[in-house]
Design a protein around this motif. Structure first.
Motif, PDB file in Angstrom:
ATOM      1  N   SER A  94     -61.759  77.390 -43.241  1.00 18.72           N
ATOM      2  CA  SER A  94     -60.983  76.852 -42.030  1.00 18.72           C
ATOM      3  C   SER A  94     -62.259  77.041 -41.016  1.00 18.72           C
ATOM      4  O   SER A  94     -63.460  77.407 -41.811  1.00 18.72           O
ATOM      5  CB  SER A  94     -59.970  77.838 -41.867  1.00 18.72           C
ATOM      6  OG  SER A  94     -61.027  79.310 -41.865  1.00 18.72           O
ATOM      7  N   LYS A  95     -62.062  76.265 -39.890  1.00 13.37           N
ATOM      8  CA  LYS A  95     -62.960  76.298 -38.777  1.00 13.37           C
ATOM      9  C   LYS A  95     -62.981  77.758 -37.794  1.00 13.37           C
ATOM     10  O   LYS A  95     -61.130  77.059 -37.235  1.00 13.37           O
ATOM     11  CB  LYS A  95     -62.566  75.411 -37.984  1.00 13.37           C
ATOM     12  CG  LYS A  95     -63.715  73.774 -38.335  1.00 13.37           C
ATOM     13  CD  LYS A  95     -63.494  72.954 -37.790  1.00 13.37           C
ATOM     14  CE  LYS A  95     -62.017  72.096 -37.463  1.00 13.37           C
ATOM     15  NZ  LYS A  95     -62.738  70.861 -36.367  1.00 13.37           N
ATOM     16  N   GLU A  96     -63.553  78.105 -37.112  1.00  8.85           N
ATOM     17  CA  GLU A  96     -63.267  79.738 -37.099  1.00  8.85           C
ATOM     18  C   GLU A  96     -64.804  79.988 -36.306  1.00  8.85           C
ATOM     19  O   GLU A  96     -64.768  80.611 -35.988  1.00  8.85           O
ATOM     20  CB  GLU A  96     -63.400  80.574 -37.742  1.00  8.85           C
ATOM     21  CG  GLU A  96     -62.447  80.771 -38.830  1.00  8.85           C
ATOM     22  CD  GLU A  96     -60.435  80.805 -38.617  1.00  8.85           C
ATOM     23  OE1 GLU A  96     -60.547  81.618 -37.883  1.00  8.85           O
ATOM     24  OE2 GLU A  96     -59.832  80.778 -39.666  1.00  8.85           O
ATOM     25  N   PRO A  97     -63.679  78.725 -34.827  1.00  7.88           N
ATOM     26  CA  PRO A  97     -64.985  79.089 -33.445  1.00  7.88           C
ATOM     27  C   PRO A  97     -63.726  80.394 -32.680  1.00  7.88           C
ATOM     28  O   PRO A  97     -63.435  80.765 -32.517  1.00  7.88           O
ATOM     29  CB  PRO A  97     -64.904  78.193 -32.344  1.00  7.88           C
ATOM     30  CG  PRO A  97     -63.081  77.650 -33.130  1.00  7.88           C
ATOM     31  CD  PRO A  97     -62.948  77.743 -33.987  1.00  7.88           C
ATOM     32  N   THR A 127     -55.400  84.266 -37.775  1.00  9.60           N
ATOM     33  CA  THR A 127     -55.682  82.743 -38.466  1.00  9.60           C
ATOM     34  C   THR A 127     -55.613  83.122 -39.831  1.00  9.60           C
ATOM     35  O   THR A 127     -55.283  82.189 -40.215  1.00  9.60           O
ATOM     36  CB  THR A 127     -56.878  82.155 -37.873  1.00  9.60           C
ATOM     37  OG1 THR A 127     -57.600  82.743 -37.841  1.00  9.60           O
ATOM     38  CG2 THR A 127     -55.960  81.553 -36.166  1.00  9.60           C
ATOM     39  N   THR A 128     -56.498  84.302 -40.109  1.00 11.58           N
ATOM     40  CA  THR A 128     -56.954  83.936 -41.225  1.00 11.58           C
ATOM     41  C   THR A 128     -55.321  84.477 -42.465  1.00 11.58           C
ATOM     42  O   THR A 128     -55.649  83.670 -43.024  1.00 11.58           O
ATOM     43  CB  THR A 128     -57.640  86.359 -42.049  1.00 11.58           C
ATOM     44  OG1 THR A 128     -58.077  86.655 -40.481  1.00 11.58           O
ATOM     45  CG2 THR A 128     -57.896  86.018 -42.892  1.00 11.58           C
ATOM     46  N   GLY A 172     -65.868  84.216 -42.104  1.00 15.83           N
ATOM     47  CA  GLY A 172     -66.956  84.609 -42.942  1.00 15.83           C
ATOM     48  C   GLY A 172     -68.430  85.989 -42.775  1.00 15.83           C
ATOM     49  O   GLY A 172     -68.481  86.723 -43.254  1.00 15.83           O
ATOM     50  N   SER A 173     -68.546  85.469 -40.999  1.00 22.69           N
ATOM     51  CA  SER A 173     -69.421  86.516 -40.377  1.00 22.69           C
ATOM     52  C   SER A 173     -68.676  88.684 -40.862  1.00 22.69           C
ATOM     53  O   SER A 173     -69.257  89.073 -41.009  1.00 22.69           O
ATOM     54  CB  SER A 173     -69.063  86.505 -39.023  1.00 22.69           C
ATOM     55  OG  SER A 173     -67.994  86.986 -38.629  1.00 22.69           O
ATOM     56  N   GLN A 174     -67.333  88.430 -40.620  1.00 22.48           N
ATOM     57  CA  GLN A 174     -66.592  90.101 -40.998  1.00 22.48           C
ATOM     58  C   GLN A 174     -67.286  90.025 -42.313  1.00 22.48           C
ATOM     59  O   GLN A 174     -67.019  91.578 -42.803  1.00 22.48           O
ATOM     60  CB  GLN A 174     -64.937  90.042 -40.749  1.00 22.48           C
ATOM     61  CG  GLN A 174     -64.744  89.348 -39.570  1.00 22.48           C
ATOM     62  CD  GLN A 174     -63.417  90.081 -38.736  1.00 22.48           C
ATOM     63  OE1 GLN A 174     -63.415  91.638 -39.662  1.00 22.48           O
ATOM     64  NE2 GLN A 174     -63.197  90.009 -38.027  1.00 22.48           N
ATOM     65  N   GLY A 191     -66.204  80.257 -40.350  1.00 22.01           N
ATOM     66  CA  GLY A 191     -65.105  79.496 -41.221  1.00 22.01           C
ATOM     67  C   GLY A 191     -65.025  80.730 -42.143  1.00 22.01           C
ATOM     68  O   GLY A 191     -65.073  81.934 -42.368  1.00 22.01           O
ATOM     69  N   GLN A 192     -63.338  81.130 -42.485  1.00 25.78           N
ATOM     70  CA  GLN A 192     -62.770  81.915 -43.539  1.00 25.78           C
ATOM     71  C   GLN A 192     -63.618  81.618 -45.101  1.00 25.78           C
ATOM     72  O   GLN A 192     -63.274  80.654 -45.626  1.00 25.78           O
ATOM     73  CB  GLN A 192     -61.379  81.518 -43.616  1.00 25.78           C
ATOM     74  CG  GLN A 192     -60.486  82.282 -44.137  1.00 25.78           C
ATOM     75  CD  GLN A 192     -59.289  82.713 -44.033  1.00 25.78           C
ATOM     76  OE1 GLN A 192     -58.386  81.802 -42.949  1.00 25.78           O
ATOM     77  NE2 GLN A 192     -58.043  83.255 -44.541  1.00 25.78           N
TER      78      GLN A 192
END
Ligand SMILES: N[C@@H](CCC(=O)N[C@@H](CS)C(=O)NCC(=O)O)C(=O)O
Length: 338
Positions: free
Chosen positions: A221-224, A154-155, A197-199, A125-126
């Motif tokens: 957001s949702k970032e699958p 998408t960011t 978030g992972s980034q 998620g962002q």
């Protein structure tokens, strides 16, 4: 009559071409001897080259798992670093065989670009990263902030939605690749870094003093994030999808890189099917019967690659969270191999 025959012959030849096209990617990969994998220019934990250009990361492990399944050799992968904007054309044009690059599965990407997503390697998620010294504790305090973003993501779109929805202004400072984004934030050209978030967890490890930067609590957001392949080749799609499922199934069944040889003697029918001891689930997708064994032998299971690359013991230091298996409170779930 003649006409019917001609059209039949035409249809048959088109049919043949179509059938040929279906098998093309695996055949092409086998003929050239490697999988061409599209990655980032360097996001530790996801895809990152070392000084000798050896790539590692969760998304790299996915490509290595595909190579292990095909060649019994995870090193049979070549990597193409791509910016956010380049990535989809690189896949649809055939420059790469798999896109495994911090890419969010969205409807338009899945339906309108000639590509298809095969699974979710990381449910993300962002978020927002700010300098601790600025004393900001919520994204709602970011009115008027300068925000560093990479274009074609998408960011960029989510940030616009979020600020508009909350009646806030922001000043997007947009770059085409990651090193530029990070440099601009470090140089103080923007107040905020926003990304998956992972980034952000990964980016922080690159800064001189990681603890000088904090993640704000909002996830907007949702970032699958998952691999994708070109549309129109069901066999290649199935290989990629089932490599992902095999990584999950191995974790669920307790099959690890360390015990996989011992597990060849397991009495559990599900373990036997995964490892190719019983049944042949390889031939229908153009692989050897022991394709699942090869994956675990060379890569380990999903949990092992997650822990090694992104987990609490790694420099990125993330908890499994929603990326835990379905029976451990998470979203990662594989249909059965049978
Ligand atoms: N998940 C988002 C963002 C992915 C993305 O491309 N993020 C940038 C950083 S914000 C990145 O990974 N850059 C790596 C690079 O340019 O090498 C998407 O699919 O649009």
């Amino acid at each position: 009559m003649q006409k019917t025959l001609v059209s039949f012959a035409l249809a048959a030849s088109i049919g043949l071409v179509a059938t040929g096209a279906q098998a093309a990617i695996l055949d092409d990969v086998k003929a050239k001897g490697y999988v061409q994998c599209g990655v980032t220019s360097g996001v530790p934990g996801m895809s990152q080259p070392d000084a000798n250009n050896n790539w590692s990361g969760l998304e790299v492990d996915f490509c290595r798992a595909v190579a292990a399944a095909i060649f019994d050799d995870p090193d049979k992968v070549r990597y193409t670093p791509l910016t956010s904007q380049e990535r989809f054309a690189a896949l649809s044009s055939g420059e790469i065989d798999i896109l495994s690059r911090t890419t969010t599965w969205t409807m338009s990407r899945d339906t309108d670009l000639g590509i298809t997503f095969t699974g979710v390697m990381f449910y993300d998620g962002q978020g927002f990263l700010v300098r601790k010294a600025d004393g900001i504790s919520s994204a709602l305090e970011l009115d008027g902030a300068a925000i560093c973003i990479e274009s074609g993501t998408t960011t960029e779109l989510n940030a616009a939605d979020y600020f508009a929805t909350n009646n806030l202004d922001f000043n997007p400072v947009v770059f085409v690749d990651k090193p530029e984004v990070l440099k601009a934030y470090e140089d103080g050209r923007c107040d905020v870094l926003t990304s998956d978030g992972s980034q952000l967890a990964s980016d922080r490890t690159k800064f001189a003093n990681p603890s000088d930067h904090v993640l704000l609590p909002e996830i907007i957001s949702k970032e699958p994030l998952g691999p994708s392949v070109r549309q129109g080749d069901p066999q290649w799609f199935n290989i990629n999808r089932w490599v992902y499922f095999a990584l999950l199934e191995a974790e669920e069944l307790g099959v690890t890189q360390a015990n996989v040889d011992e597990m060849l003697g397991s009495d559990n029918p599900a373990v036997k099917r995964l490892l190719g001891v019983e049944g042949d689930f390889g031939t229908p997708i153009g692989l050897a019967a022991n394709w699942g064994y090869r994956i675990v032998k060379h890569i380990g299971n999903y949990g092992e690659t997650f822990e090694r690359n992104m987990g609490e013991g790694s420099p990125i230091g993330l908890q499994r969270g929603i990326n835990a298996l379905w029976n451990k409170g998470g979203l990662q779930y594989a249909p059965p191999i049978r």
